[in-house]
Design an enzyme around this catalytic site. Structure first.
Site, PDB file in Angstrom:
ATOM      1  N   GLY A  15      47.956  42.700  33.206  1.00 27.95           N
ATOM      2  CA  GLY A  15      48.795  41.500  33.127  1.00 27.95           C
ATOM      3  C   GLY A  15      49.376  41.172  34.496  1.00 27.95           C
ATOM      4  N   GLY A  40      39.842  38.883  37.270  1.00 27.28           N
ATOM      5  CA  GLY A  40      40.103  37.715  36.440  1.00 27.28           C
ATOM      6  C   GLY A  40      41.569  37.733  36.084  1.00 27.28           C
ATOM      7  N   THR A  42      44.610  35.867  34.436  1.00 27.03           N
ATOM      8  CA  THR A  42      44.962  34.755  33.570  1.00 27.03           C
ATOM      9  C   THR A  42      46.463  34.578  33.621  1.00 27.03           C
ATOM     10  OG1 THR A  42      43.162  35.456  32.167  1.00 27.03           O
ATOM     11  CG2 THR A  42      44.676  33.869  31.219  1.00 27.03           C
ATOM     12  N   GLN A 215      42.299  44.357  40.233  1.00 31.60           N
ATOM     13  CA  GLN A 215      41.877  45.569  39.520  1.00 31.60           C
ATOM     14  C   GLN A 215      43.069  46.519  39.315  1.00 31.60           C
ATOM     15  OE1 GLN A 215      39.570  44.648  42.392  1.00 31.60           O
ATOM     16  NE2 GLN A 215      38.759  43.295  40.844  1.00 31.60           N
ATOM     17  N   ARG A 294      33.706  40.596  27.946  1.00 28.75           N
ATOM     18  CA  ARG A 294      33.400  41.812  27.181  1.00 28.75           C
ATOM     19  C   ARG A 294      34.643  42.323  26.455  1.00 28.75           C
ATOM     20  NH1 ARG A 294      31.167  45.648  31.819  1.00 28.75           N
ATOM     21  NH2 ARG A 294      32.868  44.615  32.892  1.00 28.75           N
ATOM     22  N   GLY A 407      57.489  42.418  29.756  1.00 28.09           N
ATOM     23  CA  GLY A 407      56.773  41.232  29.269  1.00 28.09           C
ATOM     24  C   GLY A 407      56.837  41.186  27.754  1.00 28.09           C
TER      25      GLY A 407
HETATM   26  P1  IMP Z   1      32.759  45.887  39.827  1.00 27.74           P
HETATM   27  O1  IMP Z   1      34.082  45.806  40.491  1.00 27.74           O
HETATM   28  O2  IMP Z   1      32.273  44.565  39.291  1.00 27.74           O
HETATM   29  O3  IMP Z   1      31.732  46.591  40.660  1.00 27.74           O
HETATM   30  O4  IMP Z   1      32.926  46.799  38.504  1.00 27.74           O
HETATM   31  C1  IMP Z   1      33.260  48.181  38.569  1.00 27.74           C
HETATM   32  C2  IMP Z   1      34.188  48.567  37.421  1.00 27.74           C
HETATM   33  O5  IMP Z   1      35.446  47.941  37.613  1.00 27.74           O
HETATM   34  C3  IMP Z   1      33.705  48.105  36.031  1.00 27.74           C
HETATM   35  O6  IMP Z   1      34.135  49.046  35.079  1.00 27.74           O
HETATM   36  C4  IMP Z   1      34.444  46.811  35.833  1.00 27.74           C
HETATM   37  O7  IMP Z   1      34.584  46.466  34.467  1.00 27.74           O
HETATM   38  C5  IMP Z   1      35.772  47.142  36.476  1.00 27.74           C
HETATM   39  N1  IMP Z   1      36.510  45.970  36.964  1.00 27.74           N
HETATM   40  C6  IMP Z   1      36.266  45.253  38.079  1.00 27.74           C
HETATM   41  N2  IMP Z   1      37.160  44.259  38.210  1.00 27.74           N
HETATM   42  C7  IMP Z   1      37.989  44.366  37.164  1.00 27.74           C
HETATM   43  C8  IMP Z   1      39.150  43.645  36.749  1.00 27.74           C
HETATM   44  O8  IMP Z   1      39.608  42.686  37.393  1.00 27.74           O
HETATM   45  N3  IMP Z   1      39.753  44.064  35.597  1.00 27.74           N
HETATM   46  C9  IMP Z   1      39.281  45.134  34.892  1.00 27.74           C
HETATM   47  N4  IMP Z   1      38.219  45.833  35.231  1.00 27.74           N
HETATM   48  C10 IMP Z   1      37.571  45.464  36.366  1.00 27.74           C
END
Ligand code: IMP
Length: 418
Positions: A15, A40, A42, A215, A294, A407
């Protein structure tokens, strides 16, 4: 002159978008310093919802965004974000570091191919090309925004070399990639600037700067659950290197934790639930990846993992999100320690899979709906149900860090301060 870093303490999706929009109120600048369009965020403000991938979500409040050199720059995703924001908010300030490495279409294709190669051991990446872009960067053959804008001959030939290596392996050649990239780079030229300098000016004039992490801590390339991680640093220290200022620019670290744990993609997850409670929380919380759609894996709050994350990030205070999503359950569990493994947070996938979570169960709290949210806005923390306050206190006791923000709903306005 506060420089505030905001980082996710779990596996992402804590969040942070909403937390950053809240913390960025009154800020002169919000900075992205890591990750790329795999993020991502939101955020919903005054009933309007934004889903952002490159531009920091806090920009909905500060109206001023910077992307530092630590970001993997996906120019198409950047323009989509910019259009989305400007349609609702009008013009915003945007500064993009010329040192940021570019994510190419080939990186995205390679992301897919490498995942297929791993077969049963897939990471479950977002397929946004982050891993291959990092390989390219750290092989010192990468292409930065400034290299394209200045037509730097040595960098372009290095990029050609890298491409021909991989195109040979993939068995396909694309001729138009550079002209397409040049067009996109031209569109961003007007936004290119010295991000570190912009941050320094803001701080020196007494302004507030928010460094918005993407992340989460457990996805950090060095400190996370390797190899099920992303290919950048996600801990608070990377706010400095990823934006081009020294560590003294940072005066406070806010760790964002969700009241339960989620993870999207593969990898160990000690407190994961395989029960109707997980389905219920996924449904209520709309727990689907903002980038890939997903379904997120769901589990109880994990104090062992969070203690490790608080230490790694030097967390000063916690922003605890989604106390409302966790409401209305008969009981709520918090993992206090793991059995079957040694001290500290386990390093290997095998040891994390062996870890047996030992829980404390506390009574749940009544549903937090619109009526209670209204009261919470007027009366603050004291209006939170007693059991929910007990949950907040348990988190503080277990982590040894104060929970300052809570929150209680989807909007930026649905935050109570303790
Ligand atoms: P990548 O960063 O696309 O290479 O993904 C590597 C791992 O990090 C995977 O398990 C993704 O689902 C996770 N991941 C990457 N970006 C995000 C995020 O913004 N939120 C949650 N998981 C993420």
């Amino acid at each position: 002159m506060p420089g505030i870093v905001l980082v996710g303490l779990q596996w992402g999706d804590e969040g942070k978008g909403k937390a950053s929009a809240y913390i960025s109120r009154g800020a002169g600048l919000t900075v992205r310093f890591n990750g790329g369009a795999n993020a991502g965020h939101t955020v919903s403000v005054g009933g309007k919802s934004f889903s952002l991938h490159m531009i920091p979500a806090g920009a909905v409040s500060s109206r001023s965004a910077a992307l530092g050199p630590g970001v993997y720059l996906d120019l198409e995703a950047l323009f989509k974000d910019l259009e989305q924001l400007e349609q609702s908010l009008g013009r915003i300030e945007l500064v993009v570091s010329p040192r940021a490495h570019l994510v190419l279409d080939l990186h995205k294709e390679l992301d897919k191919s490498l995942e297929l190669l791993r077969s049963g051991e897939r990471i479950g990446t977002t397929l946004r090309g982050i891993g291959p872009a990092a390989m390219h960067k750290y092989a010192r053959l990468g292409l930065r925004l400034c290299d394209i804008l200045e037509e730097d001959a040595a960098s372009l030939s290095a990029a050609h070399l890298w491409r021909s290596l991989w195109e040979g392996l993939l068995g396909r050649v694309e001729e138009a990639w550079l002209s397409r990239l040049r067009e996109l780079a031209e569109r961003v030229r007007g936004f290119v600037g010295d991000v570190g300098g912009r941050i320094e000016r803001e701080l020196c004039s007494g302004g507030k700067v928010v460094f918005e992490g993407a992340q989460g801590t457990m996805l950090d390339i060095d400190h996370g659950t390797y190899p099920y991680v992303t290919s950048s640093h996600t801990v608070s220290a990377s706010a400095s290197t990823g934006s081009g200022v020294g560590i003294k620019a940072i005066s406070r670290v806010i760790g964002v934790a969700k009241s339960y744990t989620t993870r999207v993609g593969a990898g160990p997850f000690p407190t994961e639930l395989h029960s109707p409670i997980a389905d219920e929380l996924r449904r209520r919380g709309g727990e689907y990846g903002a980038t890939t759609g997903r379904p997120r894996r769901i589990g109880w709050l994990d104090a062992v993992q969070l203690r490790y994350a608080c230490r790694l990030n030097s967390v000063d205070e916690i922003f605890l999100t989604r106390v409302d999503t966790l409401s209305g359950l008969p009981g709520v569990k918090v993992c206090l320690r793991y059995d079957g493994v040694g001290e500290g947070f386990p390093e290997t996938v095998a040891s994390l899979q062996r870890a047996l979570p030992i829980y404390r169960e506390i009574p749940g709290w009544p549903p937090i709906g619109d009526e209670l949210r209204e009261r919470l806005r007027r009366e603050g923390y004291g209006a939170l149900p007693r059991e929910a306050r007990r949950f907040v206190e348990l988190v503080e006791e277990e982590l040894g860090v104060p929970v300052r923000y809570i929150g209680v709903g989807p909007g930026v306005e649905d935050v109570v301060e303790k």
